[in-house]
Design a protein around this motif. Structure first.
Motif, mmCIF file in Angstrom:
data_model
loop_
_atom_site.group_PDB
_atom_site.id
_atom_site.type_symbol
_atom_site.label_atom_id
_atom_site.label_comp_id
_atom_site.label_asym_id
_atom_site.label_seq_id
_atom_site.Cartn_x
_atom_site.Cartn_y
_atom_site.Cartn_z
ATOM 1 N N GLU A 158 0.841 -1.193 0.000
ATOM 2 C CA GLU A 158 0.000 0.000 0.000
ATOM 3 C C GLU A 158 0.883 1.253 0.000
ATOM 4 O OE1 GLU A 158 -2.689 -0.092 3.218
ATOM 5 O OE2 GLU A 158 -3.503 -2.081 2.744
ATOM 6 N N VAL A 159 0.420 2.284 -0.700
ATOM 7 C CA VAL A 159 1.175 3.534 -0.831
ATOM 8 C C VAL A 159 0.246 4.694 -0.529
ATOM 9 C CG1 VAL A 159 2.528 5.011 -2.353
ATOM 10 C CG2 VAL A 159 2.683 2.518 -2.581
ATOM 11 N N LEU A 160 0.667 5.569 0.390
ATOM 12 C CA LEU A 160 -0.068 6.790 0.716
ATOM 13 C C LEU A 160 0.907 7.956 0.650
ATOM 14 C CD1 LEU A 160 -2.487 5.969 3.685
ATOM 15 C CD2 LEU A 160 -3.091 6.518 1.331
ATOM 16 N N ILE A 161 0.549 8.965 -0.153
ATOM 17 C CA ILE A 161 1.402 10.141 -0.322
ATOM 18 C C ILE A 161 0.579 11.366 0.039
ATOM 19 C CG2 ILE A 161 2.808 11.453 -1.944
ATOM 20 C CD1 ILE A 161 3.010 8.862 -3.618
ATOM 21 N N ASN A 162 0.960 12.028 1.104
ATOM 22 C CA ASN A 162 0.194 13.171 1.624
ATOM 23 C C ASN A 162 -1.266 12.785 1.886
ATOM 24 O OD1 ASN A 162 2.452 14.759 1.524
ATOM 25 N ND2 ASN A 162 1.880 15.833 -0.345
ATOM 26 N N GLY A 163 -1.477 11.578 2.333
ATOM 27 C CA GLY A 163 -2.821 11.103 2.613
ATOM 28 C C GLY A 163 -3.607 10.677 1.391
ATOM 29 N N LYS A 164 -2.984 10.664 0.210
ATOM 30 C CA LYS A 164 -3.660 10.287 -1.028
ATOM 31 C C LYS A 164 -3.037 9.011 -1.584
ATOM 32 C CE LYS A 164 -4.306 15.178 -2.237
ATOM 33 N NZ LYS A 164 -4.039 16.205 -3.274
ATOM 34 N N THR A 165 -3.787 8.346 -2.417
ATOM 35 C CA THR A 165 -3.248 7.181 -3.099
ATOM 36 C C THR A 165 -2.265 7.627 -4.178
ATOM 37 O OG1 THR A 165 -5.063 7.155 -4.694
ATOM 38 C CG2 THR A 165 -5.355 5.873 -2.655
ATOM 39 N N LEU A 166 -1.538 6.654 -4.724
ATOM 40 C CA LEU A 166 -0.530 6.986 -5.730
ATOM 41 C C LEU A 166 -1.167 7.611 -6.968
ATOM 42 C CD1 LEU A 166 2.471 6.791 -6.552
ATOM 43 C CD2 LEU A 166 1.952 4.546 -7.541
ATOM 44 N N ASN A 167 -2.316 7.090 -7.411
ATOM 45 C CA ASN A 167 -2.968 7.628 -8.615
ATOM 46 C C ASN A 167 -3.501 9.037 -8.390
ATOM 47 O OD1 ASN A 167 -2.446 5.214 -9.862
ATOM 48 N ND2 ASN A 167 -4.486 4.347 -9.475
ATOM 49 N N ASP A 168 -3.945 9.343 -7.174
ATOM 50 C CA ASP A 168 -4.440 10.691 -6.896
ATOM 51 C C ASP A 168 -3.295 11.683 -6.704
ATOM 52 O OD1 ASP A 168 -6.987 9.674 -7.009
ATOM 53 O OD2 ASP A 168 -7.160 9.385 -4.830
ATOM 54 N N ALA A 169 -2.186 11.235 -6.174
ATOM 55 C CA ALA A 169 -1.060 12.146 -5.921
ATOM 56 C C ALA A 169 -0.339 12.525 -7.207
ATOM 57 C CB ALA A 169 -0.080 11.509 -4.940
ATOM 58 N N PHE A 170 -0.185 11.557 -8.123
ATOM 59 C CA PHE A 170 0.527 11.804 -9.378
ATOM 60 C C PHE A 170 -0.380 11.390 -10.530
ATOM 61 C CE2 PHE A 170 3.986 10.831 -6.322
ATOM 62 C CZ PHE A 170 4.583 12.080 -6.312
ATOM 63 N N GLY A 171 -0.736 12.360 -11.366
ATOM 64 C CA GLY A 171 -1.611 12.077 -12.493
ATOM 65 C C GLY A 171 -0.895 11.428 -13.651
ATOM 66 N N ARG A 172 0.398 11.741 -13.852
ATOM 67 C CA ARG A 172 1.146 11.186 -14.975
ATOM 68 C C ARG A 172 1.664 9.795 -14.623
ATOM 69 N NH1 ARG A 172 5.937 14.685 -16.209
ATOM 70 N NH2 ARG A 172 6.077 13.319 -18.027
ATOM 71 N N VAL A 173 1.624 8.914 -15.614
ATOM 72 C CA VAL A 173 2.123 7.547 -15.402
ATOM 73 C C VAL A 173 3.624 7.553 -15.162
ATOM 74 C CG1 VAL A 173 2.327 5.247 -16.448
ATOM 75 C CG2 VAL A 173 0.261 6.616 -16.819
ATOM 76 N N HIS A 174 4.333 8.440 -15.853
ATOM 77 C CA HIS A 174 5.787 8.508 -15.685
ATOM 78 C C HIS A 174 6.160 8.876 -14.249
ATOM 79 C CE1 HIS A 174 9.810 10.396 -15.921
ATOM 80 N NE2 HIS A 174 10.038 9.447 -16.817
ATOM 81 N N ASP A 175 5.418 9.795 -13.642
ATOM 82 C CA ASP A 175 5.707 10.185 -12.257
ATOM 83 C C ASP A 175 5.421 9.037 -11.287
ATOM 84 O OD1 ASP A 175 6.444 12.661 -13.169
ATOM 85 O OD2 ASP A 175 4.497 13.592 -12.774
ATOM 86 N N ARG A 176 4.380 8.254 -11.556
ATOM 87 C CA ARG A 176 4.081 7.119 -10.681
ATOM 88 C C ARG A 176 5.193 6.075 -10.734
ATOM 89 N NH1 ARG A 176 -1.935 6.124 -13.162
ATOM 90 N NH2 ARG A 176 -2.707 8.268 -12.909
ATOM 91 N N GLU A 177 5.693 5.822 -11.941
ATOM 92 C CA GLU A 177 6.779 4.856 -12.068
ATOM 93 C C GLU A 177 8.071 5.385 -11.437
ATOM 94 O OE1 GLU A 177 7.159 3.933 -16.165
ATOM 95 O OE2 GLU A 177 5.301 2.755 -16.255
ATOM 96 N N SER A 178 8.324 6.694 -11.581
ATOM 97 C CA SER A 178 9.530 7.275 -10.989
ATOM 98 C C SER A 178 9.481 7.209 -9.472
ATOM 99 C CB SER A 178 9.692 8.727 -11.440
ATOM 100 O OG SER A 178 9.854 8.804 -12.839
ATOM 101 N N ALA A 179 8.325 7.439 -8.876
ATOM 102 C CA ALA A 179 8.215 7.468 -7.420
ATOM 103 C C ALA A 179 8.524 6.110 -6.803
ATOM 104 C CB ALA A 179 6.815 7.929 -7.014
ATOM 105 N N LEU A 180 8.123 5.033 -7.457
ATOM 106 C CA LEU A 180 8.304 3.687 -6.906
ATOM 107 C C LEU A 180 9.384 2.903 -7.642
ATOM 108 C CD1 LEU A 180 4.565 2.675 -6.354
ATOM 109 C CD2 LEU A 180 6.133 3.744 -4.738
#
Length: 261
Positions: A158-180
């Motif tokens: 599970e991933v929570l970023i500033n209280g939001k899920t990964l998809n809500d925190a980062f809209g771009r797919v590239h940013d989601r892949e970079s974060a994890l």
């Protein structure tokens, strides 16, 4: 001479006049531009000729020492030493440093000491980051003006970023892949839960800062992953930032369009 009561009095002798004595400098380099450096250079050359044939150890086995750079030495002695002269001097110093420690004379150690840094960076040990009583490890990452703090605990992914899920925190797919990217490259996506706080900058900077924070927290749980994570680029701070705008320019480097009239 005057006679009084049958006693001959000698006239007072005048004070002894000493000839003018010219003060001589202690160092022959006193009249040169770089007196202190020249003295050190001459001493190193003499030591190299005197002890150059002593047994040495391979460069990889010698004690690691942080030598002063040309700029650091200039600040230390207050002399504008030339780069060519300092390079020749530091080469002799490194050659003397390779003398076997059991056979190195005391005067060689004193001669090369001015070229050593006050703090040996190779003796610094990283401060260990412990795992708290809840099983969480903490990591901090930075990119541009973004700062990310991540806590890692064993879980189900599970991933929570500033209280939001990964998809809500980062809209771009590239940013989601970079974060994890740290978890994905080490195949640990379903093994740890991530709770993170990010601030400053944009989404790209926050995602890359979070990747570094997660990688540092992952190393606390599994120290053996430090080398693979470093090769994957997750533990190296990216120093690139936005270049500032200059006066007279439209942007950092763009100039105004030239108009004939």
């Amino acid at each position: 001479m005057a006679r009084q009561d049958n006693i001959w009095e000698e006239p007072e002798q005048s004070e002894v006049q000493l000839a003018y004595a010219r003060p001589m400098p202690v160092s022959p380099s006193y009249f040169s531009r770089f007196a202190q450096f020249n003295d050190s250079f001459v001493l190193v050359q003499d030591l190299s000729r005197k002890y150059g044939r002593l047994p040495t150890v391979p460069p990889g086995q010698a004690q690691r020492v942080a030598w002063k750079t040309k700029e650091q030495y200039r600040l230390a002695v207050g002399e504008a030493v030339k780069a060519r002269d300092y390079a020749a001097c530091i080469a002799l110093v490194k050659r003397l440093h390779q003398i076997h420690p059991d056979l190195m004379p005391q005067e060689v150690q004193e001669g090369i000491r001015p070229f050593k840094r006050d703090i040996n960076i190779y003796l610094n040990t990283p401060k260990p980051i412990p795992i708290d009583k809840f099983g969480r490890s903490h990591g901090v990452g930075r990119r541009k003006s973004s700062v990310a703090r991540a806590w890692l605990v064993e879980g189900t992914g599970e991933v929570l970023i500033n209280g939001k899920t990964l998809n809500d925190a980062f809209g771009r797919v590239h940013d989601r892949e970079s974060a994890l990217w740290g978890l994905k490259s080490m195949d640990r996506m379903d093994k740890y839960n991530v709770w993170a706080l990010v601030e400053g900058g944009g989404t790209t900077g926050q995602a890359e800062a979070l990747a570094m924070a997660i990688a540092k927290a992952l190393v606390v749980h599994e120290p053996a992953l430090k080398t693979p994570l470093r090769k994957a680029g997750c533990l190296t701070r990216d120093p690139r930032t936005v270049e500032r705008k200059k006066a007279g320019h439209v942007k950092a480097r763009k100039m105004p369009t030239w108009v004939k009239r």
